[in-house]
Design a protein around this motif. Structure first.
Motif, mmCIF file in Angstrom:
data_model
loop_
_atom_site.group_PDB
_atom_site.id
_atom_site.type_symbol
_atom_site.label_atom_id
_atom_site.label_comp_id
_atom_site.label_asym_id
_atom_site.label_seq_id
_atom_site.Cartn_x
_atom_site.Cartn_y
_atom_site.Cartn_z
ATOM 1 N N THR A 13 31.638 31.398 51.049
ATOM 2 C CA THR A 13 30.543 32.409 50.739
ATOM 3 C C THR A 13 31.093 32.860 49.134
ATOM 4 O OG1 THR A 13 31.088 34.125 51.810
ATOM 5 C CG2 THR A 13 29.556 32.809 52.757
ATOM 6 N N VAL A 14 30.376 33.525 48.308
ATOM 7 C CA VAL A 14 30.478 34.394 47.520
ATOM 8 C C VAL A 14 31.565 35.718 47.659
ATOM 9 C CG1 VAL A 14 29.956 35.816 45.512
ATOM 10 C CG2 VAL A 14 28.694 33.675 45.969
ATOM 11 N N LEU A 15 31.184 36.122 48.715
ATOM 12 C CA LEU A 15 31.758 37.366 49.489
ATOM 13 C C LEU A 15 33.287 36.989 49.700
ATOM 14 C CD1 LEU A 15 31.985 40.332 50.266
ATOM 15 C CD2 LEU A 15 31.082 39.687 52.429
ATOM 16 N N GLN A 16 33.302 35.804 50.396
ATOM 17 C CA GLN A 16 34.684 35.210 50.744
ATOM 18 C C GLN A 16 35.264 35.088 49.603
ATOM 19 O OE1 GLN A 16 33.138 32.023 53.060
ATOM 20 N NE2 GLN A 16 33.801 32.967 55.127
ATOM 21 N N SER A 17 35.045 34.408 48.528
ATOM 22 C CA SER A 17 35.740 34.165 47.384
ATOM 23 C C SER A 17 36.102 35.578 46.652
ATOM 24 C CB SER A 17 34.525 33.178 46.596
ATOM 25 O OG SER A 17 34.474 31.869 46.664
ATOM 26 N N ALA A 18 35.093 36.347 46.546
ATOM 27 C CA ALA A 18 35.568 37.723 45.964
ATOM 28 C C ALA A 18 36.390 38.306 46.737
ATOM 29 C CB ALA A 18 34.324 38.647 46.046
ATOM 30 N N ALA A 109 44.163 42.452 40.248
ATOM 31 C CA ALA A 109 43.119 42.172 41.060
ATOM 32 C C ALA A 109 41.766 41.703 40.492
ATOM 33 C CB ALA A 109 42.769 43.431 41.987
ATOM 34 N N MET A 110 41.424 42.214 39.346
ATOM 35 C CA MET A 110 40.178 41.985 38.301
ATOM 36 C C MET A 110 40.474 40.534 37.952
ATOM 37 S SD MET A 110 37.529 42.456 37.342
ATOM 38 C CE MET A 110 37.047 44.328 37.339
ATOM 39 N N LYS A 111 41.782 40.312 37.372
ATOM 40 C CA LYS A 111 42.016 38.717 36.974
ATOM 41 C C LYS A 111 41.717 37.782 38.033
ATOM 42 C CE LYS A 111 45.045 36.086 34.259
ATOM 43 N NZ LYS A 111 46.526 35.685 33.826
ATOM 44 N N SER A 112 42.211 38.126 39.155
ATOM 45 C CA SER A 112 42.314 37.276 40.492
ATOM 46 C C SER A 112 40.778 37.235 40.767
ATOM 47 C CB SER A 112 43.254 37.378 41.473
ATOM 48 O OG SER A 112 42.860 38.751 41.994
ATOM 49 N N LEU A 113 39.935 37.966 40.656
ATOM 50 C CA LEU A 113 38.689 38.041 41.316
ATOM 51 C C LEU A 113 37.848 37.288 40.164
ATOM 52 C CD1 LEU A 113 36.286 39.306 42.874
ATOM 53 C CD2 LEU A 113 36.099 40.777 40.887
ATOM 54 N N LEU A 114 37.909 37.255 39.232
ATOM 55 C CA LEU A 114 37.392 36.393 38.011
ATOM 56 C C LEU A 114 37.634 34.883 38.172
ATOM 57 C CD1 LEU A 114 37.108 38.731 34.973
ATOM 58 C CD2 LEU A 114 35.284 38.133 36.307
ATOM 59 N N ILE A 115 38.925 34.816 38.514
ATOM 60 C CA ILE A 115 39.563 33.426 38.755
ATOM 61 C C ILE A 115 38.751 32.768 40.082
ATOM 62 C CG2 ILE A 115 41.447 32.091 39.575
ATOM 63 C CD1 ILE A 115 43.260 33.935 37.614
ATOM 64 N N ALA A 116 38.655 33.609 41.324
ATOM 65 C CA ALA A 116 38.059 33.272 42.321
ATOM 66 C C ALA A 116 36.653 33.016 41.894
ATOM 67 C CB ALA A 116 38.188 34.346 43.434
ATOM 68 N N LEU A 117 35.799 33.941 41.288
ATOM 69 C CA LEU A 117 34.519 33.639 40.893
ATOM 70 C C LEU A 117 34.222 32.421 40.205
ATOM 71 C CD1 LEU A 117 33.145 37.268 40.490
ATOM 72 C CD2 LEU A 117 32.761 35.523 42.473
ATOM 73 N N GLN A 118 35.231 32.056 39.376
ATOM 74 C CA GLN A 118 35.218 31.053 38.453
ATOM 75 C C GLN A 118 35.199 29.617 39.419
ATOM 76 O OE1 GLN A 118 38.372 30.581 35.716
ATOM 77 N NE2 GLN A 118 37.645 28.904 34.664
ATOM 78 N N PHE A 119 36.217 29.800 40.175
ATOM 79 C CA PHE A 119 36.355 28.620 41.080
ATOM 80 C C PHE A 119 35.136 28.339 41.890
ATOM 81 C CE2 PHE A 119 37.841 26.711 45.131
ATOM 82 C CZ PHE A 119 38.359 25.422 44.514
ATOM 83 N N HIS A 120 34.658 29.334 42.579
ATOM 84 C CA HIS A 120 33.330 29.492 43.607
ATOM 85 C C HIS A 120 32.160 28.758 42.671
ATOM 86 C CE1 HIS A 120 31.002 30.477 46.833
ATOM 87 N NE2 HIS A 120 30.152 30.800 46.027
#
Length: 133
Positions: A13-18, A109-120
């Motif tokens: 889910t988006v929450l798990q990815s975030a 953390a913000m960079k990795s959050l955007l990476i995870a959302l980009q992947f999701h």
């Protein structure tokens, strides 16, 4: 993107990815490290082998952090200036550490959050469409 995605990717889910992003973990498996240094990405996940070559966050994380930190620091500086009117050197002593704390600490953390959302969301560079006339 990497076409060798496992079956668990579709169930994420988006929450798990975030949450994986905020934890600075691999966006696919959620276990491997994303970074080799402070902001230097590892070449691939040591757990699932996801190649991180697709990652391109650009200036997105920095812009988000600048906007948030600017609002916090400017708001605090205005309140202190109106209420106490301290000398300018005291403003520098007060706000320089706050600027460093509000920009450098959440940047990873913000960079990795955007990476995870980009992947999701399977983000990819834009492509022109060939239209027959």
């Amino acid at each position: 993107m990497n076409d060798t995605a496992g079956p668990s990717e579709a169930e994420t889910t988006v929450l798990q990815s975030a949450l994986r992003g905020l934890a600075c973990k691999c966006p696919r498996c959620g276990e491997g490290k994303l970074y080799a240094g402070f902001l230097t990405l590892a070449p691939r996940c040591e757990r699932c082998g996801l190649d991180y070559a697709f990652i391109d966050t650009g200036d997105g994380p920095a812009i988000f952090i600048i906007m948030l930190a600017g609002a916090i620091v400017v708001g605090c500086a205005l309140v202190v200036e109106v209420k106490y009117q301290p000398p300018f050197w005291l403003h520098a002593v007060l706000w320089l550490p706050l600027i460093l704390a509000t920009t450098l600490l959440p940047l990873r953390a913000m960079k990795s959050l955007l990476i995870a959302l980009q992947f999701h969301h399977k983000a990819a560079p834009g492509r022109l469409i060939d239209r027959a006339k």
